[in-house]
Structures are given as structure tokens and as C-alpha cells.
Write a protein that holds these residues in place. Structure first.
Motif, PDB file in Angstrom:
ATOM      1  N   LYS A  65       4.004  41.512  -5.705  1.00 42.17           N
ATOM      2  CA  LYS A  65       3.015  40.500  -6.077  1.00 42.17           C
ATOM      3  C   LYS A  65       3.407  39.133  -5.515  1.00 42.17           C
ATOM      4  CE  LYS A  65       1.275  40.363 -10.209  1.00 42.17           C
ATOM      5  NZ  LYS A  65       1.119  40.381 -11.700  1.00 42.17           N
ATOM      6  N   ARG A  66       4.682  38.808  -5.589  1.00 39.45           N
ATOM      7  CA  ARG A  66       5.131  37.518  -5.059  1.00 39.45           C
ATOM      8  C   ARG A  66       4.838  37.428  -3.568  1.00 39.45           C
ATOM      9  NH1 ARG A  66       8.864  34.968  -2.278  1.00 39.45           N
ATOM     10  NH2 ARG A  66       9.961  36.889  -1.701  1.00 39.45           N
ATOM     11  N   LEU A  67       5.148  38.504  -2.832  1.00 40.07           N
ATOM     12  CA  LEU A  67       4.933  38.511  -1.388  1.00 40.07           C
ATOM     13  C   LEU A  67       3.452  38.467  -1.037  1.00 40.07           C
ATOM     14  CD1 LEU A  67       7.693  41.107  -0.525  1.00 40.07           C
ATOM     15  CD2 LEU A  67       7.675  38.708   0.203  1.00 40.07           C
ATOM     16  N   LEU A  68       2.631  39.151  -1.803  1.00 41.19           N
ATOM     17  CA  LEU A  68       1.189  39.063  -1.588  1.00 41.19           C
ATOM     18  C   LEU A  68       0.694  37.639  -1.827  1.00 41.19           C
ATOM     19  CD1 LEU A  68       0.003  42.381  -3.251  1.00 41.19           C
ATOM     20  CD2 LEU A  68      -0.182  41.805  -0.821  1.00 41.19           C
ATOM     21  N   GLY A  69       1.284  36.971  -2.803  1.00 45.77           N
ATOM     22  CA  GLY A  69       0.938  35.577  -3.050  1.00 45.77           C
ATOM     23  C   GLY A  69       1.315  34.684  -1.891  1.00 45.77           C
ATOM     24  N   VAL A  70       2.483  34.931  -1.296  1.00 40.88           N
ATOM     25  CA  VAL A  70       2.904  34.176  -0.107  1.00 40.88           C
ATOM     26  C   VAL A  70       1.894  34.381   1.015  1.00 40.88           C
ATOM     27  CG1 VAL A  70       4.670  34.025   1.692  1.00 40.88           C
ATOM     28  CG2 VAL A  70       5.353  34.234  -0.708  1.00 40.88           C
ATOM     29  N   LEU A  71       1.525  35.644   1.239  1.00 37.04           N
ATOM     30  CA  LEU A  71       0.572  35.955   2.307  1.00 37.04           C
ATOM     31  C   LEU A  71      -0.799  35.353   2.023  1.00 37.04           C
ATOM     32  CD1 LEU A  71      -0.076  37.482   4.914  1.00 37.04           C
ATOM     33  CD2 LEU A  71      -0.477  39.540   3.527  1.00 37.04           C
ATOM     34  N   ASP A  72      -1.239  35.455   0.791  1.00 38.15           N
ATOM     35  CA  ASP A  72      -2.553  34.936   0.430  1.00 38.15           C
ATOM     36  C   ASP A  72      -2.647  33.431   0.686  1.00 38.15           C
ATOM     37  OD1 ASP A  72      -5.056  36.078  -0.966  1.00 38.15           O
ATOM     38  OD2 ASP A  72      -4.711  34.212  -2.080  1.00 38.15           O
ATOM     39  N   LYS A  73      -1.627  32.722   0.287  1.00 35.72           N
ATOM     40  CA  LYS A  73      -1.607  31.263   0.500  1.00 35.72           C
ATOM     41  C   LYS A  73      -1.581  30.940   1.986  1.00 35.72           C
ATOM     42  CE  LYS A  73       0.903  27.058  -0.798  1.00 35.72           C
ATOM     43  NZ  LYS A  73       2.054  26.505  -1.574  1.00 35.72           N
ATOM     44  N   HIS A  74      -0.797  31.711   2.747  1.00 37.37           N
ATOM     45  CA  HIS A  74      -0.688  31.462   4.184  1.00 37.37           C
ATOM     46  C   HIS A  74      -2.016  31.688   4.896  1.00 37.37           C
ATOM     47  CE1 HIS A  74       0.998  31.361   8.201  1.00 37.37           C
ATOM     48  NE2 HIS A  74       0.460  32.539   8.454  1.00 37.37           N
ATOM     49  N   LEU A  75      -2.822  32.625   4.408  1.00 31.48           N
ATOM     50  CA  LEU A  75      -4.066  32.980   5.084  1.00 31.48           C
ATOM     51  C   LEU A  75      -5.222  32.027   4.785  1.00 31.48           C
ATOM     52  CD1 LEU A  75      -4.017  36.859   4.661  1.00 31.48           C
ATOM     53  CD2 LEU A  75      -3.758  35.591   6.808  1.00 31.48           C
ATOM     54  N   GLN A  76      -5.036  31.137   3.847  1.00 28.59           N
ATOM     55  CA  GLN A  76      -6.118  30.211   3.509  1.00 28.59           C
ATOM     56  C   GLN A  76      -6.500  29.373   4.731  1.00 28.59           C
ATOM     57  OE1 GLN A  76      -4.913  27.956   0.064  1.00 28.59           O
ATOM     58  NE2 GLN A  76      -4.795  29.773  -1.236  1.00 28.59           N
ATOM     59  N   GLY A  77      -7.776  29.405   5.074  1.00 30.83           N
ATOM     60  CA  GLY A  77      -8.258  28.645   6.220  1.00 30.83           C
ATOM     61  C   GLY A  77      -7.918  29.256   7.561  1.00 30.83           C
ATOM     62  N   ARG A  78      -7.439  30.499   7.580  1.00 27.99           N
ATOM     63  CA  ARG A  78      -7.049  31.171   8.821  1.00 27.99           C
ATOM     64  C   ARG A  78      -7.832  32.475   8.981  1.00 27.99           C
ATOM     65  NH1 ARG A  78      -1.497  29.851  10.536  1.00 27.99           N
ATOM     66  NH2 ARG A  78      -0.654  28.221   9.181  1.00 27.99           N
ATOM     67  N   ASN A  79      -8.193  32.782  10.216  1.00 25.10           N
ATOM     68  CA  ASN A  79      -8.813  34.076  10.490  1.00 25.10           C
ATOM     69  C   ASN A  79      -7.778  35.195  10.435  1.00 25.10           C
ATOM     70  OD1 ASN A  79     -11.314  32.883  10.920  1.00 25.10           O
ATOM     71  ND2 ASN A  79     -10.979  32.671  13.122  1.00 25.10           N
ATOM     72  N   TRP A  80      -6.601  34.888  10.969  1.00 25.04           N
ATOM     73  CA  TRP A  80      -5.495  35.847  11.034  1.00 25.04           C
ATOM     74  C   TRP A  80      -4.211  35.129  10.637  1.00 25.04           C
ATOM     75  CZ3 TRP A  80      -7.002  40.704  11.470  1.00 25.04           C
ATOM     76  CH2 TRP A  80      -8.192  41.004  12.153  1.00 25.04           C
ATOM     77  N   MET A  81      -3.118  35.841  10.649  1.00 25.34           N
ATOM     78  CA  MET A  81      -1.861  35.237  10.208  1.00 25.34           C
ATOM     79  C   MET A  81      -1.449  34.061  11.094  1.00 25.34           C
ATOM     80  SD  MET A  81       0.276  38.585   8.952  1.00 25.34           S
ATOM     81  CE  MET A  81       1.662  37.632   8.323  1.00 25.34           C
TER      82      MET A  81
END
Length: 234
Positions: free
Chosen positions: A158-174
Motif C-alpha cells: 500500500k505504501r508503494l502504491l501510494g508513492v506511485l499514485d502521487k508520482h503519477l499525478q499530472g503525468r500520462n506515464w511514469m
């Protein structure tokens, strides 16, 4: 030039097209990283199914290519200097194929290192944590009386998904507008977490809207759809 037949693995999995990249794999999250990348790049390749149920991965032939007995592994008959290149570890394979084709890895130095940073994040973090969660939730680990291991892997996933989710905000891809090997490495594991492992509810997946958004776009790519089924299971 070293002939492909000099590799012991070809005795168990003969090459019908020795001029093509030889892929030894299984359609697991790590395995499909390689097949998706090969489909995305259009490089000619020949897939070979490594059967876990018959312990193909511990056979002498497979161990001759990957002593760590994990999939995927490959041989590129047209490697550096025109010599065959044998390679294992999914992250290294993605990096190699990106370098070989000049695709899905930025040329700009800063963006390149940022992409590799996220590739390593998946290889060292998301993949192992989700894999352990799957073991303790779906497989033999679910019968353990002590539920602390499962709790730890749920919490860390869950923590890692949260990191990824925040990183993807405003982005089409990573990496923003560009689809890269970081995406090819990451999203097969996210897909497996909520699909095959059936752990979406455990990790409250519905709260990770950005991850879901990008996952949906990822699996809709034609090359991804093909790669997820390669090598085909009989």
C-alpha cells in the motif's frame, strides 16, 4: 561468431529460428516484462515456455543460462560486436533491449537516469513486496497462523502504491509524456496484484486513482495485450 547451438539451453529448447532473439520465460509479471518489450520494439524473437510445474527452471540446461533459476532469460544472437548475448534478470533485459533499439529509454541524461531510478524502484521494491503479498494471500502462506508477515507485505505494498499514485499525478506515464521501460516494469505487477492475486481489496486499491488510470491505458496497448500472453501456456 559463436553459434547458438553452443548454448546448452538450446538442447532442451531447440531454436526453430536461430537468427531471432531466443526468449525463455513464462507469462508472470517478471516474464511478461520481456515479452511486452519485445512486442513493443518489434524485434524478431522466438519464445520458449519454461514450465514451473516440471521444474524446468532448475534443469541443467536452464541453469547454464541463468544460474539463479529465474525467468525471464534470453539469448540475442546479434549482441554487441555481432556475438550472441546471454542475459537474465528482467530489469537488465529491459535496459538492454532499450539500448539495443534506442527506444523507451530517454536519450537526455537526466531523464535517462530518472527512468532507471524508477526501474530500480520496481525491481527492488514493488515487485518483491507484491510477490510476497501474493504468496501469503493466495498460496501456501495463507495457511500460516501468524498473520504478521501478510500484514507487513500488505502495508508495504500500500505504501508503494501510494508513492506511485502521487508520482503519477499530472503525468500520462511514469516519465510524464513518454512511455518507458519504467512503465513496462511496473504495471504488470500492479495488474497481477489486483488480478491473479486478488488482493485489490486488501490494499484498498480503489483509493489509488492515478495508478488505476495509467494501468487501464497500459493494458489497452496492443503490444501489451500480446505480450501478456507470451509464451503461450499449453
Amino acid at each position: 561468431m559463436t553459434p547458438l547451438s553452443d548454448f546448452p539451453i538450446t538442447r532442451k529448447w531447440p531454436a526453430q529460428h536461430p537468427e531471432r532473439i531466443q526468449l525463455y520465460s513464462l507469462p508472470t509479471p517478471n516474464g511478461v516484462k520481456a515479452s511486452i518489450m519485445l512486442e513493443e520494439t518489434g524485434l524478431p524473437y522466438e519464445p520458449h515456455l519454461v514450465r514451473f510445474e516440471t521444474n524446468d527452471q532448475t534443469s541443467p540446461e536452464f541453469l547454464s543460462l541463468n544460474p539463479n533459476n529465474k525467468i525471464p532469460a534470453l539469448i540475442d544472437p546479434k549482441g554487441p560486436g555481432g556475438e550472441p548475448m546471454a542475459l537474465f534478470e528482467s530489469g537488465a533485459i529491459l535496459w538492454y533491449l532499450a539500448e539495443r533499439t534506442g527506444r523507451f529509454l530517454p536519450q537526455d541524461a537526466a531523464a535517462r537516469y530518472e527512468t532507471l531510478q524508477w526501474l530500480m524502484w520496481q525491481v527492488g521494491g514493488l515487485g518483491p513486496m507484491v510477490g510476497q503479498l501474493g504468496f501469503f494471500h493466495k498460496f501456501a502462506g495463507k495457511d500460516y497462523e501468524d498473520k504478521r508477515p501478510l500484514g507487513r507485505y500488505v502495508s508495504e505494498s500500500k505504501r508503494l502504491l501510494g508513492v506511485l499514485d502521487k508520482h503519477l499525478q499530472g503525468r500520462n506515464w511514469m516519465m510524464g509524456p513518454d512511455y518507458t521501460i519504467a512503465d513496462i516494469a511496473t504495471f504488470p505487477w500492479v495488474r497481477n496484484l489486483i488480478g491473479f492475486y486478488g488482493a485489490g481489496e486488501l490494499v484498498d486499491f480503489e483509493q489509488f486513482k492515478e495508478v488505476q488510470r495509467v494501468l487501464d491505458v497500459f493494458v489497452a496497448r496492443p503490444a501489451v495485450a500480446r505480450g501478456l500472453m507470451i509464451p503461450a501456456r499449453d
